[in-house]
Scaffold this motif. Structure first.
Motif, PDB file in Angstrom:
ATOM      1  N   UNK A   2      41.109  34.341  36.520  1.00  0.00           N
ATOM      2  CA  UNK A   2      40.013  34.621  37.432  1.00  0.00           C
ATOM      3  C   UNK A   2      39.202  35.826  36.956  1.00  0.00           C
ATOM      4  N   UNK A   3      39.889  36.881  36.532  1.00  0.00           N
ATOM      5  CA  UNK A   3      39.178  38.068  36.058  1.00  0.00           C
ATOM      6  C   UNK A   3      38.309  37.706  34.864  1.00  0.00           C
ATOM      7  N   UNK A   4      38.867  36.947  33.950  1.00  0.00           N
ATOM      8  CA  UNK A   4      38.112  36.551  32.754  1.00  0.00           C
ATOM      9  C   UNK A   4      36.835  35.800  33.134  1.00  0.00           C
ATOM     10  N   UNK A   5      36.932  34.915  34.094  1.00  0.00           N
ATOM     11  CA  UNK A   5      35.769  34.147  34.548  1.00  0.00           C
ATOM     12  C   UNK A   5      34.718  35.060  35.174  1.00  0.00           C
ATOM     13  N   UNK A   6      35.152  36.000  35.993  1.00  0.00           N
ATOM     14  CA  UNK A   6      34.219  36.931  36.623  1.00  0.00           C
ATOM     15  C   UNK A   6      33.545  37.828  35.592  1.00  0.00           C
ATOM     16  N   UNK A   7      34.306  38.264  34.604  1.00  0.00           N
ATOM     17  CA  UNK A   7      33.746  39.107  33.552  1.00  0.00           C
ATOM     18  C   UNK A   7      32.744  38.315  32.716  1.00  0.00           C
ATOM     19  N   UNK A   8      33.072  37.090  32.383  1.00  0.00           N
ATOM     20  CA  UNK A   8      32.141  36.257  31.608  1.00  0.00           C
ATOM     21  C   UNK A   8      30.832  36.083  32.356  1.00  0.00           C
ATOM     22  N   UNK A   9      30.912  35.880  33.658  1.00  0.00           N
ATOM     23  CA  UNK A   9      29.704  35.743  34.470  1.00  0.00           C
ATOM     24  C   UNK A   9      28.873  37.027  34.435  1.00  0.00           C
ATOM     25  N   UNK A  10      29.544  38.170  34.572  1.00  0.00           N
ATOM     26  CA  UNK A  10      28.836  39.456  34.537  1.00  0.00           C
ATOM     27  C   UNK A  10      28.195  39.688  33.175  1.00  0.00           C
ATOM     28  N   UNK A  11      28.891  39.322  32.115  1.00  0.00           N
ATOM     29  CA  UNK A  11      28.341  39.490  30.775  1.00  0.00           C
ATOM     30  C   UNK A  11      27.117  38.594  30.568  1.00  0.00           C
ATOM     31  N   UNK A  12      27.136  37.407  31.138  1.00  0.00           N
ATOM     32  CA  UNK A  12      26.006  36.482  30.993  1.00  0.00           C
ATOM     33  C   UNK A  12      24.792  36.949  31.791  1.00  0.00           C
ATOM     34  N   UNK A  13      25.050  37.460  32.998  1.00  0.00           N
ATOM     35  CA  UNK A  13      23.938  37.841  33.868  1.00  0.00           C
ATOM     36  C   UNK A  13      23.521  39.306  33.714  1.00  0.00           C
ATOM     37  N   UNK A  23      36.817  40.922  44.115  1.00  0.00           N
ATOM     38  CA  UNK A  23      37.813  39.943  43.672  1.00  0.00           C
ATOM     39  C   UNK A  23      38.652  40.490  42.524  1.00  0.00           C
ATOM     40  N   UNK A  24      38.015  41.192  41.605  1.00  0.00           N
ATOM     41  CA  UNK A  24      38.751  41.795  40.495  1.00  0.00           C
ATOM     42  C   UNK A  24      39.769  42.791  41.037  1.00  0.00           C
ATOM     43  N   UNK A  25      39.345  43.597  41.989  1.00  0.00           N
ATOM     44  CA  UNK A  25      40.264  44.576  42.594  1.00  0.00           C
ATOM     45  C   UNK A  25      41.451  43.882  43.267  1.00  0.00           C
ATOM     46  N   UNK A  26      41.179  42.780  43.980  1.00  0.00           N
ATOM     47  CA  UNK A  26      42.255  42.049  44.648  1.00  0.00           C
ATOM     48  C   UNK A  26      43.264  41.517  43.641  1.00  0.00           C
ATOM     49  N   UNK A  27      42.785  40.918  42.577  1.00  0.00           N
ATOM     50  CA  UNK A  27      43.679  40.359  41.559  1.00  0.00           C
ATOM     51  C   UNK A  27      44.503  41.475  40.931  1.00  0.00           C
ATOM     52  N   UNK A  28      43.880  42.610  40.660  1.00  0.00           N
ATOM     53  CA  UNK A  28      44.616  43.735  40.091  1.00  0.00           C
ATOM     54  C   UNK A  28      45.660  44.261  41.064  1.00  0.00           C
ATOM     55  N   UNK A  29      45.332  44.284  42.347  1.00  0.00           N
ATOM     56  CA  UNK A  29      46.248  44.790  43.360  1.00  0.00           C
ATOM     57  C   UNK A  29      47.502  43.928  43.464  1.00  0.00           C
ATOM     58  N   UNK A  30      47.325  42.620  43.416  1.00  0.00           N
ATOM     59  CA  UNK A  30      48.487  41.732  43.543  1.00  0.00           C
ATOM     60  C   UNK A  30      49.136  41.428  42.198  1.00  0.00           C
ATOM     61  N   UNK A  31      48.577  42.027  41.157  1.00  0.00           N
ATOM     62  CA  UNK A  31      49.079  41.851  39.789  1.00  0.00           C
ATOM     63  C   UNK A  31      49.119  40.368  39.389  1.00  0.00           C
ATOM     64  N   UNK A  32      48.060  39.659  39.773  1.00  0.00           N
ATOM     65  CA  UNK A  32      47.959  38.240  39.454  1.00  0.00           C
ATOM     66  C   UNK A  32      47.111  37.973  38.233  1.00  0.00           C
ATOM     67  N   UNK A  33      47.297  38.764  37.200  1.00  0.00           N
ATOM     68  CA  UNK A  33      46.471  38.637  36.007  1.00  0.00           C
ATOM     69  C   UNK A  33      47.331  38.411  34.774  1.00  0.00           C
ATOM     70  N   UNK A  34      46.666  37.987  33.711  1.00  0.00           N
ATOM     71  CA  UNK A  34      47.325  37.744  32.425  1.00  0.00           C
ATOM     72  C   UNK A  34      46.730  38.688  31.385  1.00  0.00           C
ATOM     73  N   UNK A  35      47.312  38.686  30.206  1.00  0.00           N
ATOM     74  CA  UNK A  35      46.828  39.585  29.149  1.00  0.00           C
ATOM     75  C   UNK A  35      45.373  39.288  28.789  1.00  0.00           C
ATOM     76  N   UNK A  36      44.975  38.020  28.834  1.00  0.00           N
ATOM     77  CA  UNK A  36      43.576  37.686  28.526  1.00  0.00           C
ATOM     78  C   UNK A  36      42.632  38.271  29.570  1.00  0.00           C
ATOM     79  N   UNK A  37      43.102  38.373  30.820  1.00  0.00           N
ATOM     80  CA  UNK A  37      42.291  39.004  31.855  1.00  0.00           C
ATOM     81  C   UNK A  37      42.106  40.481  31.554  1.00  0.00           C
TER      82      UNK A  37
END
Length: 69
Positions: A2-13, A23-37
Motif C-alpha cells: 500500500x505504501x509503495x502504491x501511495x508513493x508511486x502516485x505522489x511521485x507521478x502527481x 494512510x501511510x502513517x496508519x500502515x506504519x503504526x500497525x507495522x503492515x509494511x514490507x521492505x519494498x514499502x
C-alpha cells in the motif's frame, strides 16, 4: 504494498495528499509494511526534501521524522 502504491502516485502527481499521508502513517503504526514499502518511503522522503513532491498538509502540521536517514 500500500505504501509503495501511495508513493508511486505522489511521485507521478508531484503531490502528497493529507489522505495519502494519513494512510501511510496508519500502515506504519500497525507495522503492515514490507521492505519494498520502506524503499518507496525512502524515495518519498528524498523527493520531499528535494521539493519535487509537495505536501498538502505542509502548512497545517509538521511531518515527524520517519526514522529514515
Amino acid at each position: 504494498m500500500m505504501i509503495r502504491t501511495l508513493v508511486q502516485s505522489a511521485l507521478q502527481t508531484g503531490y502528497l495528499s493529507v489522505e495519502s499521508e494519513g494512510l501511510i502513517r496508519q500502515v506504519l503504526t500497525i507495522r503492515g509494511y514490507k521492505s519494498t514499502d520502506m524503499e518507496a518511503l525512502q524515495q518519498l522522503y528524498e523527493a520531499l526534501k528535494a521539493g519535487t513532491i509537495r505536501r498538502e498538509a505542509q502548512n497545517r502540521i509538521q511531518m515527524p521524522p520517519l526514522g529514515i536517514t
